[in-house]
Enzyme design. Sequence first.
Site: not given
Ligand code: IMP
Length: 200
Positions: A10, A13, A70, A152-155
Site C-alpha cells: 500500500n 502506508k 496491518d 487515503f481509505g476512510y480518511d
Molecule cells: P490492510 O492492508 O489490510 O492493513 O488494509 C488497511 C485498510 O484500512 C486500508 O485499505 C484502509 O481502507 C483502512 N485504513 C488503514 N489505515 C488508514 C488510515 O490511516 N486512513 C484511512 N484508512 C485507513
Amino acid sequence: MPTLVLATANEHKVREIKEILNDPSVEIITAKDLGVEDKLREDGKTFEENALQKARAIYKATGEPALADDSGLEVYFLNHRPGVRSARYAGENATDEENNKKLLKELGPLSFRRRTARFRCVIAFAADGIEEVVSGGCRGIILEQPRGTNGFGYDPLFKPDGHEKTFGEMESGEKHKISHRSRALQKMMPVLKEYFTSAG
Ligand code: IMP
C-alpha cells in the site's frame, strides 16, 4: 547504510511510515522494490496475526529486517466491522470510494452519538533474533458525508475526537500528530533504534 523493508504493497502506508519514522540513517525500501510482494498475505483473523505474518514472510524472503502495518477501521455500531476487512469491505478489489459508500449506506441516518469509531494500526517488526508487535488507536466519528481529499481509505469520513477537520482535510503532519499509525510507530521506534544501533 542499514536497510529496513516495508512489508506492504500500500503506497499510502509507505509514504506515511516514511514520514513518521523520518530517519535518514536507515534506508527504507519496500517488498515491491525487492520483488517479493507476492509473499504478502492477509488471511489472519486479527490485525496482530496479519501484521506478524507479513513481517515474518518478508524477513524470511529477503533476509532483511522487515516492518509490517496491518490496520483498519472499527465502527462500534457495526460490531467493530469492517476491522481486518477494511480494505476489502465492499469486495475483493474495492476502491476507497466504494468502501466509503458502503460504510455510509450501512450507517444510514444514524445520529452522531452512535457513529463512533476507532482506527487501529498494528505494527510488527521481524529480524534476526527478534519479533515485536505494537499497536495504536485513534477514536472519532464517521461523518454523513466525505470531507477533504488528503490521505487515503476512510480518511474523508473520519473526524478524530477533539478536532474539527477530518483526516481527509488535515495536512499529513497534522494527521501524524494523532493517528493510529503514528501512535503505533512511536512505540516501535525504541525497538528499531536499539536493533539498528547494535546491528550496525
Ligand atoms: P490492510 O492492508 O489490510 O492493513 O488494509 C488497511 C485498510 O484500512 C486500508 O485499505 C484502509 O481502507 C483502512 N485504513 C488503514 N489505515 C488508514 C488510515 O490511516 N486512513 C484511512 N484508512 C485507513
